[in-house]
Design a protein around this motif. Structure first.
Motif, PDB file in Angstrom:
ATOM      1  N   HIS A 271     -28.811   4.715 -24.190  1.00 42.67           N
ATOM      2  CA  HIS A 271     -27.570   4.927 -25.058  1.00 42.67           C
ATOM      3  C   HIS A 271     -27.934   5.026 -26.496  1.00 42.67           C
ATOM      4  N   SER A 273     -25.630   5.010 -30.196  1.00 40.99           N
ATOM      5  CA  SER A 273     -24.487   4.730 -30.889  1.00 40.99           C
ATOM      6  C   SER A 273     -24.699   5.818 -31.979  1.00 40.99           C
ATOM      7  N   TYR A 337     -22.062  -1.989 -23.530  1.00 43.01           N
ATOM      8  CA  TYR A 337     -21.337  -0.891 -23.046  1.00 43.01           C
ATOM      9  C   TYR A 337     -20.380  -1.410 -21.680  1.00 43.01           C
ATOM     10  N   PRO A 364     -17.941   6.417 -24.634  1.00 45.54           N
ATOM     11  CA  PRO A 364     -18.147   6.888 -23.418  1.00 45.54           C
ATOM     12  C   PRO A 364     -16.622   6.730 -22.756  1.00 45.54           C
ATOM     13  N   GLN A 544     -22.680   8.009 -21.894  1.00 46.84           N
ATOM     14  CA  GLN A 544     -23.520   6.863 -22.313  1.00 46.84           C
ATOM     15  C   GLN A 544     -23.564   6.662 -23.586  1.00 46.84           C
ATOM     16  N   ASN A 545     -23.018   7.409 -24.639  1.00 43.94           N
ATOM     17  CA  ASN A 545     -22.906   7.386 -26.079  1.00 43.94           C
ATOM     18  C   ASN A 545     -21.901   6.899 -26.292  1.00 43.94           C
TER      19      ASN A 545
END
Length: 618
Positions: A271, A273, A337, A364, A544-545
Protein backbone atom coordinates in the motif's frame (compact mmCIF):
# COMPACT_ATOMS: atom_id res chain seq x y z
CA UNK A 1 -2.31 31.46 -47.35
CA UNK A 2 -1.12 30.71 -43.80
CA UNK A 3 -3.43 30.13 -40.82
CA UNK A 4 -2.15 30.26 -37.25
CA UNK A 5 -3.30 29.25 -33.75
CA UNK A 6 -1.74 29.99 -30.39
CA UNK A 7 -2.11 28.19 -27.06
CA UNK A 8 -0.62 28.90 -23.64
CA UNK A 9 -0.40 27.82 -20.04
CA UNK A 10 1.13 29.54 -17.01
CA UNK A 11 4.67 28.82 -18.23
CA UNK A 12 4.91 29.45 -21.99
CA UNK A 13 3.00 29.58 -25.24
CA UNK A 14 2.80 27.12 -28.13
CA UNK A 15 2.20 28.41 -31.66
CA UNK A 16 1.21 26.27 -34.66
CA UNK A 17 0.64 27.37 -38.24
CA UNK A 18 -0.20 25.71 -41.54
CA UNK A 19 0.10 26.79 -45.19
CA UNK A 20 -2.30 25.72 -47.92
CA UNK A 21 0.65 24.64 -50.11
CA UNK A 22 4.47 24.54 -50.00
CA UNK A 23 5.99 28.02 -50.18
CA UNK A 24 8.49 28.55 -53.00
CA UNK A 25 12.08 29.11 -51.82
CA UNK A 26 10.95 29.24 -48.18
CA UNK A 27 13.90 28.91 -45.77
CA UNK A 28 11.74 28.96 -42.66
CA UNK A 29 9.58 31.41 -40.75
CA UNK A 30 10.06 34.56 -38.73
CA UNK A 31 7.80 34.62 -35.67
CA UNK A 32 6.51 37.84 -34.13
CA UNK A 33 4.82 38.27 -30.75
CA UNK A 34 2.65 41.22 -29.74
CA UNK A 35 1.97 41.55 -25.99
CA UNK A 36 -1.32 43.20 -25.02
CA UNK A 37 -1.04 46.95 -24.69
CA UNK A 38 1.96 47.25 -27.00
CA UNK A 39 1.98 48.53 -30.57
CA UNK A 40 5.38 47.30 -31.77
CA UNK A 41 5.73 43.56 -32.39
CA UNK A 42 8.72 41.70 -30.91
CA UNK A 43 10.75 39.34 -33.09
CA UNK A 44 11.02 35.96 -31.38
CA UNK A 45 14.63 34.82 -30.93
CA UNK A 46 15.87 31.39 -31.97
CA UNK A 47 18.99 29.47 -30.96
CA UNK A 48 20.00 27.48 -34.06
CA UNK A 49 21.65 29.05 -37.07
CA UNK A 50 22.68 27.77 -40.51
CA UNK A 51 24.85 24.67 -40.53
CA UNK A 52 27.58 26.76 -42.15
CA UNK A 53 27.86 28.96 -39.00
CA UNK A 54 30.38 26.79 -37.16
CA UNK A 55 32.00 29.44 -34.94
CA UNK A 56 28.95 30.67 -33.04
CA UNK A 57 29.48 30.63 -29.25
CA UNK A 58 27.26 28.34 -27.16
CA UNK A 59 24.01 29.97 -26.06
CA UNK A 60 23.90 32.45 -28.94
CA UNK A 61 20.48 33.55 -30.17
CA UNK A 62 19.37 35.57 -33.20
CA UNK A 63 16.05 37.08 -34.30
CA UNK A 64 13.98 34.58 -36.28
CA UNK A 65 14.20 37.04 -39.20
CA UNK A 66 17.89 36.05 -39.31
CA UNK A 67 17.72 32.47 -38.05
CA UNK A 68 14.26 31.37 -39.24
CA UNK A 69 12.21 28.51 -37.80
CA UNK A 70 12.34 25.47 -40.09
CA UNK A 71 9.15 23.83 -38.90
CA UNK A 72 5.48 24.76 -38.43
CA UNK A 73 5.28 24.98 -34.63
CA UNK A 74 7.18 26.76 -31.89
CA UNK A 75 7.28 26.79 -28.09
CA UNK A 76 7.92 30.35 -26.92
CA UNK A 77 9.80 30.06 -23.63
CA UNK A 78 10.96 33.68 -23.74
CA UNK A 79 7.49 35.22 -23.52
CA UNK A 80 6.60 37.19 -20.38
CA UNK A 81 4.80 34.68 -18.17
CA UNK A 82 2.38 37.29 -16.83
CA UNK A 83 1.01 38.64 -20.09
CA UNK A 84 -1.56 38.26 -22.83
CA UNK A 85 -0.03 37.86 -26.26
CA UNK A 86 -0.72 37.04 -29.93
CA UNK A 87 1.52 35.91 -32.78
CA UNK A 88 2.19 36.25 -36.50
CA UNK A 89 4.48 34.22 -38.80
CA UNK A 90 6.17 35.46 -41.96
CA UNK A 91 7.79 33.15 -44.51
CA UNK A 92 11.45 34.04 -45.11
CA UNK A 93 12.27 33.27 -48.74
CA UNK A 94 15.38 33.25 -50.92
CA UNK A 95 18.25 31.15 -52.23
CA UNK A 96 20.35 31.55 -49.08
CA UNK A 97 20.12 33.02 -45.58
CA UNK A 98 22.05 36.16 -46.49
CA UNK A 99 19.66 37.18 -49.28
CA UNK A 100 16.29 35.97 -47.93
CA UNK A 101 13.39 38.42 -47.72
CA UNK A 102 9.92 38.37 -46.12
CA UNK A 103 7.23 36.60 -48.12
CA UNK A 104 3.68 35.51 -47.39
CA UNK A 105 2.51 36.10 -43.83
CA UNK A 106 -0.27 34.90 -41.56
CA UNK A 107 -2.86 37.11 -39.91
CA UNK A 108 -2.36 37.76 -36.21
CA UNK A 109 -3.33 34.78 -34.09
CA UNK A 110 -5.90 34.59 -31.34
CA UNK A 111 -4.84 36.21 -28.05
CA UNK A 112 -3.65 33.81 -25.35
CA UNK A 113 -3.08 34.49 -21.68
CA UNK A 114 -0.23 33.18 -19.56
CA UNK A 115 -2.07 34.15 -16.39
CA UNK A 116 -4.92 32.24 -14.80
CA UNK A 117 -7.73 34.73 -14.09
CA UNK A 118 -7.81 35.37 -10.32
CA UNK A 119 -11.37 34.12 -10.06
CA UNK A 120 -10.99 31.08 -12.34
CA UNK A 121 -12.66 28.03 -10.84
CA UNK A 122 -10.00 25.66 -12.19
CA UNK A 123 -6.37 26.80 -12.26
CA UNK A 124 -3.67 24.53 -13.68
CA UNK A 125 -0.01 24.91 -12.76
CA UNK A 126 3.13 23.25 -14.07
CA UNK A 127 6.75 23.18 -13.04
CA UNK A 128 9.78 23.09 -15.32
CA UNK A 129 11.08 19.92 -13.73
CA UNK A 130 13.25 19.00 -16.70
CA UNK A 131 16.88 18.92 -15.57
CA UNK A 132 18.50 17.42 -18.70
CA UNK A 133 18.67 20.76 -20.49
CA UNK A 134 21.36 23.11 -21.72
CA UNK A 135 20.16 25.91 -19.42
CA UNK A 136 20.57 23.76 -16.32
CA UNK A 137 23.94 22.46 -17.59
CA UNK A 138 25.25 26.03 -17.90
CA UNK A 139 23.90 27.00 -14.48
CA UNK A 140 25.62 24.03 -12.86
CA UNK A 141 28.86 24.96 -14.57
CA UNK A 142 28.66 28.62 -13.54
CA UNK A 143 27.59 27.89 -9.95
CA UNK A 144 30.17 25.13 -9.45
CA UNK A 145 27.55 23.23 -7.42
CA UNK A 146 25.74 19.94 -7.82
CA UNK A 147 22.13 19.78 -8.91
CA UNK A 148 21.21 18.38 -5.48
CA UNK A 149 22.81 21.35 -3.71
CA UNK A 150 20.85 23.83 -5.84
CA UNK A 151 17.40 22.21 -5.63
CA UNK A 152 17.69 21.24 -1.96
CA UNK A 153 19.07 24.35 -0.22
CA UNK A 154 18.80 25.03 3.53
CA UNK A 155 15.26 25.28 4.91
CA UNK A 156 13.45 28.41 3.80
CA UNK A 157 16.01 29.29 1.11
CA UNK A 158 15.83 29.29 -2.69
CA UNK A 159 17.98 30.28 -5.67
CA UNK A 160 17.78 31.01 -9.41
CA UNK A 161 17.94 27.36 -10.51
CA UNK A 162 15.37 26.20 -7.97
CA UNK A 163 12.99 29.04 -8.84
CA UNK A 164 13.34 28.28 -12.55
CA UNK A 165 12.74 24.54 -12.22
CA UNK A 166 9.86 24.94 -9.77
CA UNK A 167 8.29 27.46 -12.14
CA UNK A 168 4.75 28.73 -11.71
CA UNK A 169 3.74 25.59 -9.79
CA UNK A 170 6.12 26.38 -6.94
CA UNK A 171 5.27 30.07 -6.97
CA UNK A 172 1.51 29.44 -6.97
CA UNK A 173 1.57 26.82 -4.21
CA UNK A 174 3.77 28.93 -1.92
CA UNK A 175 1.68 32.06 -2.58
CA UNK A 176 -1.50 30.12 -1.88
CA UNK A 177 -0.17 28.74 1.41
CA UNK A 178 1.12 32.15 2.45
CA UNK A 179 -2.04 34.09 1.59
CA UNK A 180 -4.35 31.60 3.27
CA UNK A 181 -2.16 31.40 6.34
CA UNK A 182 -2.22 35.19 6.67
CA UNK A 183 -6.00 35.20 6.15
CA UNK A 184 -6.56 32.75 9.01
CA UNK A 185 -7.73 29.72 7.00
CA UNK A 186 -7.30 26.11 8.08
CA UNK A 187 -5.77 23.47 5.84
CA UNK A 188 -6.46 19.73 5.77
CA UNK A 189 -3.77 17.81 3.89
CA UNK A 190 -3.04 14.18 3.08
CA UNK A 191 0.56 13.86 1.90
CA UNK A 192 2.64 10.99 0.58
CA UNK A 193 5.94 12.84 0.96
CA UNK A 194 6.94 16.10 2.63
CA UNK A 195 10.48 17.47 2.75
CA UNK A 196 10.67 20.43 0.38
CA UNK A 197 12.75 23.20 2.01
CA UNK A 198 10.18 25.89 1.18
CA UNK A 199 6.87 24.04 1.38
CA UNK A 200 7.51 22.43 4.79
CA UNK A 201 8.06 25.75 6.64
CA UNK A 202 5.07 27.24 4.80
CA UNK A 203 2.86 24.53 6.30
CA UNK A 204 4.50 24.90 9.72
CA UNK A 205 3.41 28.55 9.82
CA UNK A 206 -0.25 27.46 10.06
CA UNK A 207 0.50 25.91 13.44
CA UNK A 208 -2.66 24.51 15.01
CA UNK A 209 -4.64 25.56 11.93
CA UNK A 210 -2.89 22.85 9.87
CA UNK A 211 -4.27 19.31 10.01
CA UNK A 212 -2.00 16.86 8.20
CA UNK A 213 -2.21 13.13 7.47
CA UNK A 214 1.42 12.19 6.81
CA UNK A 215 2.34 8.91 5.20
CA UNK A 216 5.57 6.98 5.67
CA UNK A 217 6.29 7.54 1.95
CA UNK A 218 7.69 4.63 0.00
CA UNK A 219 8.60 2.94 3.33
CA UNK A 220 11.96 1.88 1.90
CA UNK A 221 15.24 3.10 3.37
CA UNK A 222 17.48 4.87 0.85
CA UNK A 223 20.68 3.03 -0.01
CA UNK A 224 23.75 4.45 1.66
CA UNK A 225 26.34 5.70 -0.81
CA UNK A 226 29.98 6.34 -0.19
CA UNK A 227 30.94 10.02 -0.20
CA UNK A 228 34.72 10.10 -0.20
CA UNK A 229 35.67 8.19 2.91
CA UNK A 230 32.39 8.90 4.63
CA UNK A 231 28.96 7.37 4.38
CA UNK A 232 25.96 9.49 3.42
CA UNK A 233 23.39 9.70 6.20
CA UNK A 234 19.97 8.19 5.70
CA UNK A 235 17.16 10.73 5.90
CA UNK A 236 15.52 8.99 8.85
CA UNK A 237 15.63 5.77 10.82
CA UNK A 238 13.40 2.69 10.61
CA UNK A 239 10.66 2.40 13.19
CA UNK A 240 11.82 0.88 16.46
CA UNK A 241 9.24 -1.88 16.26
CA UNK A 242 10.76 -3.16 13.02
CA UNK A 243 8.04 -1.59 10.85
CA UNK A 244 8.56 0.18 7.57
CA UNK A 245 11.09 2.95 7.10
CA UNK A 246 9.59 6.39 7.76
CA UNK A 247 10.66 8.60 4.87
CA UNK A 248 8.89 11.59 6.46
CA UNK A 249 10.32 11.29 9.98
CA UNK A 250 12.06 14.67 9.91
CA UNK A 251 9.00 16.48 8.55
CA UNK A 252 6.79 14.71 11.09
CA UNK A 253 8.94 15.99 13.96
CA UNK A 254 9.10 19.51 12.50
CA UNK A 255 5.32 19.71 12.10
CA UNK A 256 4.67 18.55 15.65
CA UNK A 257 7.23 21.03 16.96
CA UNK A 258 5.23 23.74 15.16
CA UNK A 259 2.01 22.50 16.89
CA UNK A 260 0.51 21.16 13.66
CA UNK A 261 -2.13 18.45 14.13
CA UNK A 262 -0.41 15.39 12.62
CA UNK A 263 -2.05 12.04 11.95
CA UNK A 264 0.34 9.20 11.11
CA UNK A 265 -0.68 6.87 8.30
CA UNK A 266 2.02 4.19 8.25
CA UNK A 267 0.55 1.74 5.79
CA UNK A 268 3.45 -0.51 4.75
CA UNK A 269 3.30 -3.58 2.51
CA UNK A 270 2.02 -3.03 -1.04
CA UNK A 271 0.00 0.00 0.00
CA UNK A 272 0.90 3.65 -0.50
CA UNK A 273 -0.89 6.51 1.22
CA UNK A 274 -0.29 8.39 -2.00
CA UNK A 275 -2.39 11.58 -1.86
CA UNK A 276 -0.94 15.05 -2.48
CA UNK A 277 -4.00 17.16 -1.65
CA UNK A 278 -4.56 20.22 0.52
CA UNK A 279 -8.08 21.44 1.38
CA UNK A 280 -8.45 25.14 2.21
CA UNK A 281 -11.25 26.46 4.42
CA UNK A 282 -13.06 29.76 4.44
CA UNK A 283 -11.02 32.04 6.74
CA UNK A 284 -14.25 33.42 8.17
CA UNK A 285 -15.77 29.99 8.75
CA UNK A 286 -12.94 27.56 9.40
CA UNK A 287 -15.05 24.40 9.22
CA UNK A 288 -16.27 25.31 5.71
CA UNK A 289 -14.04 23.94 2.89
CA UNK A 290 -13.92 26.18 -0.17
CA UNK A 291 -11.10 24.93 -2.40
CA UNK A 292 -8.62 22.09 -2.89
CA UNK A 293 -5.15 21.68 -4.37
CA UNK A 294 -4.29 18.29 -5.88
CA UNK A 295 -2.31 16.83 -8.78
CA UNK A 296 0.83 14.76 -9.21
CA UNK A 297 3.34 16.83 -7.23
CA UNK A 298 4.93 15.33 -4.14
CA UNK A 299 6.05 18.05 -1.75
CA UNK A 300 9.75 17.23 -1.98
CA UNK A 301 12.56 19.01 -3.81
CA UNK A 302 12.29 16.30 -6.47
CA UNK A 303 8.55 16.67 -6.91
CA UNK A 304 8.75 20.45 -7.01
CA UNK A 305 11.93 20.85 -9.08
CA UNK A 306 13.43 17.79 -10.79
CA UNK A 307 10.41 15.84 -12.07
CA UNK A 308 7.79 16.97 -14.59
CA UNK A 309 4.64 17.55 -12.49
CA UNK A 310 1.31 19.35 -12.45
CA UNK A 311 -0.91 20.87 -9.81
CA UNK A 312 -4.55 21.89 -10.08
CA UNK A 313 -6.41 24.27 -7.78
CA UNK A 314 -10.19 23.81 -7.76
CA UNK A 315 -12.34 26.56 -6.22
CA UNK A 316 -15.52 24.61 -5.54
CA UNK A 317 -17.05 24.01 -2.13
CA UNK A 318 -18.69 20.67 -3.00
CA UNK A 319 -15.49 19.14 -4.44
CA UNK A 320 -13.47 20.52 -1.52
CA UNK A 321 -16.00 19.02 0.90
CA UNK A 322 -15.58 15.59 -0.72
CA UNK A 323 -11.81 15.80 -0.25
CA UNK A 324 -12.31 16.85 3.37
CA UNK A 325 -14.71 13.96 3.93
CA UNK A 326 -12.05 11.61 2.55
CA UNK A 327 -9.50 13.16 4.90
CA UNK A 328 -11.75 12.43 7.87
CA UNK A 329 -12.31 8.85 6.73
CA UNK A 330 -8.56 8.26 6.49
CA UNK A 331 -8.07 9.63 10.00
CA UNK A 332 -10.72 7.20 11.22
CA UNK A 333 -9.10 4.08 9.72
CA UNK A 334 -5.63 4.87 11.07
CA UNK A 335 -2.99 2.70 9.41
CA UNK A 336 -5.40 0.14 8.00
CA UNK A 337 -7.34 -0.69 4.85
CA UNK A 338 -10.61 -2.11 6.18
CA UNK A 339 -13.33 -3.12 3.69
CA UNK A 340 -15.35 -0.13 4.86
CA UNK A 341 -12.79 2.23 3.29
CA UNK A 342 -13.15 0.75 -0.20
CA UNK A 343 -16.93 0.69 0.22
CA UNK A 344 -16.83 4.37 1.20
CA UNK A 345 -14.98 5.13 -2.05
CA UNK A 346 -17.24 3.07 -4.33
CA UNK A 347 -18.87 6.08 -6.01
CA UNK A 348 -17.63 9.44 -7.25
CA UNK A 349 -18.56 13.02 -6.47
CA UNK A 350 -19.62 14.84 -9.67
CA UNK A 351 -20.21 18.57 -9.59
CA UNK A 352 -20.99 21.24 -12.21
CA UNK A 353 -18.08 23.67 -12.03
CA UNK A 354 -18.03 26.81 -14.15
CA UNK A 355 -19.20 25.73 -17.59
CA UNK A 356 -17.97 22.17 -17.13
CA UNK A 357 -17.99 19.28 -14.67
CA UNK A 358 -15.53 17.92 -12.13
CA UNK A 359 -15.71 14.28 -11.02
CA UNK A 360 -13.59 13.23 -8.04
CA UNK A 361 -12.84 9.54 -7.51
CA UNK A 362 -11.02 8.12 -4.51
CA UNK A 363 -9.10 4.91 -3.96
CA UNK A 364 -9.09 2.28 -2.75
CA UNK A 365 -12.44 1.37 -4.27
CA UNK A 366 -14.07 -2.05 -4.71
CA UNK A 367 -13.27 -4.32 -7.63
CA UNK A 368 -16.09 -4.58 -10.16
CA UNK A 369 -16.94 -7.49 -12.42
CA UNK A 370 -15.56 -11.02 -12.09
CA UNK A 371 -12.37 -11.71 -10.23
CA UNK A 372 -9.51 -12.07 -12.73
CA UNK A 373 -8.42 -15.58 -13.52
CA UNK A 374 -4.96 -16.66 -12.53
CA UNK A 375 -2.42 -16.00 -15.26
CA UNK A 376 -4.40 -13.42 -17.27
CA UNK A 377 -1.79 -10.77 -16.46
CA UNK A 378 -4.00 -8.39 -14.43
CA UNK A 379 -4.17 -9.76 -10.91
CA UNK A 380 -5.92 -6.62 -9.61
CA UNK A 381 -9.08 -6.71 -11.75
CA UNK A 382 -11.13 -3.69 -12.84
CA UNK A 383 -12.42 -0.70 -10.86
CA UNK A 384 -15.12 1.91 -11.21
CA UNK A 385 -12.75 4.88 -11.44
CA UNK A 386 -10.79 3.24 -14.27
CA UNK A 387 -13.97 2.18 -16.04
CA UNK A 388 -15.33 5.73 -15.98
CA UNK A 389 -12.08 7.20 -17.31
CA UNK A 390 -11.73 4.41 -19.88
CA UNK A 391 -15.10 5.24 -21.42
CA UNK A 392 -13.93 8.83 -22.00
CA UNK A 393 -10.71 7.65 -23.66
CA UNK A 394 -12.53 5.17 -25.87
CA UNK A 395 -14.92 7.91 -26.99
CA UNK A 396 -12.12 10.20 -28.21
CA UNK A 397 -13.01 11.99 -31.45
CA UNK A 398 -9.87 13.98 -32.25
CA UNK A 399 -6.91 12.95 -30.12
CA UNK A 400 -5.34 11.80 -26.86
CA UNK A 401 -2.26 13.33 -25.24
CA UNK A 402 -0.65 11.89 -22.12
CA UNK A 403 2.14 11.98 -19.55
CA UNK A 404 2.06 8.88 -17.34
CA UNK A 405 4.22 7.57 -14.52
CA UNK A 406 4.32 3.92 -13.50
CA UNK A 407 0.69 2.84 -14.08
CA UNK A 408 1.53 -0.87 -14.14
CA UNK A 409 1.56 -3.33 -16.98
CA UNK A 410 -2.01 -4.63 -17.34
CA UNK A 411 -5.48 -3.15 -17.03
CA UNK A 412 -4.25 0.45 -16.98
CA UNK A 413 -5.44 3.56 -18.78
CA UNK A 414 -2.13 3.49 -20.67
CA UNK A 415 -3.19 0.08 -22.03
CA UNK A 416 -6.45 1.66 -23.17
CA UNK A 417 -4.55 4.37 -25.04
CA UNK A 418 -2.27 1.79 -26.67
CA UNK A 419 -5.35 -0.22 -27.67
CA UNK A 420 -6.45 2.77 -29.77
CA UNK A 421 -3.31 2.30 -31.85
CA UNK A 422 -4.37 -1.26 -32.68
CA UNK A 423 -7.84 -0.15 -33.78
CA UNK A 424 -7.35 0.80 -37.43
CA UNK A 425 -10.37 3.12 -37.64
CA UNK A 426 -9.46 4.90 -34.37
CA UNK A 427 -5.79 5.11 -35.30
CA UNK A 428 -6.64 6.69 -38.65
CA UNK A 429 -8.90 9.31 -37.08
CA UNK A 430 -7.07 10.21 -33.86
CA UNK A 431 -3.84 12.04 -33.08
CA UNK A 432 -2.17 10.13 -30.21
CA UNK A 433 0.98 11.49 -28.61
CA UNK A 434 2.64 11.04 -25.23
CA UNK A 435 5.24 9.45 -23.00
CA UNK A 436 5.12 7.00 -20.10
CA UNK A 437 7.95 6.73 -17.57
CA UNK A 438 7.61 3.18 -16.20
CA UNK A 439 9.49 1.38 -13.45
CA UNK A 440 11.08 -1.50 -15.40
CA UNK A 441 11.59 -3.63 -12.30
CA UNK A 442 7.91 -4.07 -11.57
CA UNK A 443 6.63 -6.30 -14.34
CA UNK A 444 7.21 -8.25 -17.54
CA UNK A 445 7.72 -5.20 -19.77
CA UNK A 446 11.27 -4.02 -19.07
CA UNK A 447 10.89 -0.79 -21.05
CA UNK A 448 11.39 2.11 -18.65
CA UNK A 449 10.29 4.52 -21.35
CA UNK A 450 7.33 4.27 -23.72
CA UNK A 451 6.63 6.89 -26.37
CA UNK A 452 3.71 7.25 -28.73
CA UNK A 453 4.97 9.58 -31.45
CA UNK A 454 2.23 10.67 -33.86
CA UNK A 455 0.41 7.36 -33.35
CA UNK A 456 3.57 5.22 -33.56
CA UNK A 457 4.66 3.21 -30.53
CA UNK A 458 8.33 3.40 -29.53
CA UNK A 459 9.86 1.54 -26.62
CA UNK A 460 13.27 1.59 -25.03
CA UNK A 461 15.31 -1.56 -25.52
CA UNK A 462 14.17 -4.22 -23.05
CA UNK A 463 17.76 -5.35 -22.46
CA UNK A 464 19.22 -1.86 -22.23
CA UNK A 465 20.95 -0.39 -19.21
CA UNK A 466 18.68 2.14 -17.52
CA UNK A 467 21.08 5.08 -17.63
CA UNK A 468 21.22 4.89 -21.43
CA UNK A 469 17.53 4.60 -22.22
CA UNK A 470 16.04 6.88 -19.61
CA UNK A 471 15.45 10.40 -20.95
CA UNK A 472 18.46 11.92 -19.31
CA UNK A 473 21.79 13.46 -20.20
CA UNK A 474 23.04 13.08 -23.75
CA UNK A 475 26.33 11.47 -22.85
CA UNK A 476 27.53 7.93 -22.19
CA UNK A 477 27.84 7.09 -18.47
CA UNK A 478 30.61 4.81 -17.25
CA UNK A 479 28.15 1.96 -16.71
CA UNK A 480 27.15 2.21 -20.39
CA UNK A 481 30.78 2.09 -21.50
CA UNK A 482 31.30 -1.09 -19.55
CA UNK A 483 28.25 -2.81 -21.03
CA UNK A 484 28.39 -1.62 -24.64
CA UNK A 485 31.57 0.10 -25.79
CA UNK A 486 30.36 0.55 -29.37
CA UNK A 487 27.23 2.41 -28.27
CA UNK A 488 29.20 4.57 -25.87
CA UNK A 489 31.77 5.48 -28.52
CA UNK A 490 29.04 6.39 -31.03
CA UNK A 491 27.31 8.63 -28.53
CA UNK A 492 30.48 10.34 -27.36
CA UNK A 493 31.51 10.95 -30.99
CA UNK A 494 28.19 12.69 -31.61
CA UNK A 495 28.55 14.78 -28.45
CA UNK A 496 32.01 15.87 -29.59
CA UNK A 497 30.61 16.94 -32.98
CA UNK A 498 28.19 19.37 -31.37
CA UNK A 499 30.50 20.40 -28.56
CA UNK A 500 30.58 24.01 -29.80
CA UNK A 501 26.90 24.26 -28.84
CA UNK A 502 26.55 21.53 -26.25
CA UNK A 503 27.24 21.36 -22.53
CA UNK A 504 27.21 18.01 -20.74
CA UNK A 505 23.81 17.65 -19.08
CA UNK A 506 22.74 16.41 -15.68
CA UNK A 507 21.20 12.95 -15.58
CA UNK A 508 18.81 14.00 -12.83
CA UNK A 509 18.26 12.59 -9.36
CA UNK A 510 16.81 9.08 -9.70
CA UNK A 511 14.95 7.29 -12.48
CA UNK A 512 11.85 9.49 -12.36
CA UNK A 513 11.74 12.16 -15.06
CA UNK A 514 8.05 12.29 -15.97
CA UNK A 515 6.03 12.05 -12.76
CA UNK A 516 2.86 13.73 -14.04
CA UNK A 517 -0.22 11.54 -14.25
CA UNK A 518 -2.36 13.23 -16.87
CA UNK A 519 -4.39 12.20 -19.89
CA UNK A 520 -6.11 14.80 -22.04
CA UNK A 521 -8.84 13.67 -24.46
CA UNK A 522 -9.94 15.98 -27.29
CA UNK A 523 -8.39 19.05 -25.60
CA UNK A 524 -9.28 21.30 -28.56
CA UNK A 525 -12.59 19.62 -29.37
CA UNK A 526 -16.22 19.88 -28.33
CA UNK A 527 -15.86 17.64 -25.26
CA UNK A 528 -12.40 18.21 -23.75
CA UNK A 529 -11.44 15.93 -20.86
CA UNK A 530 -8.58 16.13 -18.33
CA UNK A 531 -7.76 13.08 -16.20
CA UNK A 532 -5.27 13.88 -13.43
CA UNK A 533 -4.64 13.67 -9.68
CA UNK A 534 -2.31 11.51 -7.59
CA UNK A 535 -3.63 8.26 -9.14
CA UNK A 536 -1.08 6.40 -11.29
CA UNK A 537 -3.94 5.37 -13.61
CA UNK A 538 -3.73 1.64 -13.07
CA UNK A 539 -5.47 -1.08 -11.02
CA UNK A 540 -2.77 -1.19 -8.35
CA UNK A 541 -3.60 2.40 -7.39
CA UNK A 542 -7.34 1.75 -7.52
CA UNK A 543 -7.16 -1.34 -5.34
CA UNK A 544 -4.37 -0.76 -2.83
CA UNK A 545 -3.51 2.93 -2.46
CA UNK A 546 -4.91 6.10 -0.96
CA UNK A 547 -5.30 8.06 -4.19
CA UNK A 548 -7.50 10.53 -6.00
CA UNK A 549 -8.41 10.80 -9.67
CA UNK A 550 -9.90 14.11 -10.77
CA UNK A 551 -11.70 14.23 -14.13
CA UNK A 552 -12.46 17.67 -15.55
CA UNK A 553 -14.84 17.83 -18.51
CA UNK A 554 -15.75 20.70 -20.85
CA UNK A 555 -13.15 23.18 -19.62
CA UNK A 556 -11.43 23.97 -22.92
CA UNK A 557 -9.04 26.54 -21.45
CA UNK A 558 -7.65 24.16 -18.83
CA UNK A 559 -7.48 21.28 -21.35
CA UNK A 560 -5.44 23.40 -23.76
CA UNK A 561 -3.08 24.37 -20.93
CA UNK A 562 -2.46 20.71 -20.13
CA UNK A 563 -2.00 19.93 -23.84
CA UNK A 564 0.73 22.58 -24.12
CA UNK A 565 2.52 21.13 -21.09
CA UNK A 566 2.36 17.58 -22.45
CA UNK A 567 3.72 18.44 -25.89
CA UNK A 568 6.58 20.43 -24.35
CA UNK A 569 7.70 17.68 -21.95
CA UNK A 570 7.37 15.15 -24.75
CA UNK A 571 9.48 17.14 -27.20
CA UNK A 572 12.18 17.76 -24.60
CA UNK A 573 12.75 14.10 -23.90
CA UNK A 574 12.04 12.28 -27.16
CA UNK A 575 14.91 13.86 -29.07
CA UNK A 576 17.40 12.82 -26.38
CA UNK A 577 15.81 9.40 -26.23
CA UNK A 578 16.23 8.97 -29.99
CA UNK A 579 19.95 9.75 -29.78
CA UNK A 580 20.78 7.38 -26.94
CA UNK A 581 18.59 4.61 -28.34
CA UNK A 582 20.16 4.91 -31.79
CA UNK A 583 23.58 4.57 -30.19
CA UNK A 584 22.43 1.54 -28.19
CA UNK A 585 21.13 -0.10 -31.37
CA UNK A 586 24.32 0.82 -33.26
CA UNK A 587 22.32 2.96 -35.68
CA UNK A 588 23.23 6.31 -37.25
CA UNK A 589 22.63 9.19 -34.87
CA UNK A 590 20.85 12.38 -35.90
CA UNK A 591 23.56 14.38 -37.64
CA UNK A 592 21.48 17.54 -38.17
CA UNK A 593 23.87 20.43 -37.63
CA UNK A 594 21.77 23.52 -38.30
CA UNK A 595 19.42 25.29 -40.71
CA UNK A 596 19.55 24.15 -44.33
CA UNK A 597 19.22 26.04 -47.60
CA UNK A 598 17.18 24.94 -49.42
CA UNK A 599 14.72 23.73 -46.75
CA UNK A 600 13.87 20.41 -48.39
CA UNK A 601 11.93 18.97 -45.47
CA UNK A 602 9.22 21.66 -45.78
CA UNK A 603 7.27 19.30 -48.05
CA UNK A 604 7.02 16.67 -45.29
CA UNK A 605 4.50 18.87 -43.43
CA UNK A 606 1.91 18.61 -46.20
CA UNK A 607 1.17 14.87 -45.98
CA UNK A 608 1.30 11.94 -43.60
CA UNK A 609 1.66 12.13 -39.84
CA UNK A 610 3.05 15.68 -39.75
CA UNK A 611 0.05 17.00 -41.67
CA UNK A 612 -2.22 15.11 -39.27
CA UNK A 613 -0.48 16.75 -36.32
CA UNK A 614 -0.87 20.24 -37.78
CA UNK A 615 -4.54 19.58 -38.48
CA UNK A 616 -5.08 18.55 -34.85
CA UNK A 617 -3.59 21.79 -33.53
CA UNK A 618 -5.04 24.21 -36.09
Amino acid sequence: MISIKAYANCDHSYVVWVADKPIDKCLGFALYRLPAGESTPQVVETFVGPETDTKVPAGTSRPSTVWPIQKFMWSDYLVDTHSDVRYQVVAMCGDDFDSMKPGVKSPWSNTVSLVSPPGAVIQAYFNRGVVSTQWVARQLQSNKKSLKDLVDPPTGKSNKVRDFLGGELKRALLNLLDSQCRAGAHIYASLFELSDPEVLPAIEKFGQRAHVILSDGTHKAPAKKAVGKKKAKARAAPKKNGGPFDENAEARSALRAAHVEVHDRMVGGNHFSHHKFIVFTNPMSTTEPVAVWTGSTNLTYGGICTQANNGVFIRDAAIAQRFLTQWKELVKVGNGYPPELAKFDASAQSQPVGGGKVTAWFAPNPMIGPKPKKGNGNKNGDYADLKYARSLIQNAQEGVLFLVFNPGFRGTLLNDILDLLNNSSKNKKLYIHGVANQDPTGGPDKSPLIFVHRNKLERSDAAAEDNIVLPAAVNAPSSAKAKDKAAAIALQKWVKQVDNYWQQESGGLGMVRVHSKVIVVDPLGKHPVIITGSHNLGPKASSQNDDNMVIIENDGDAAAQYAVNIITIYNQYRWRFQQVLAAKNHETLNQWNGLLAPWKSQSSYFSGDKAKELKFWT
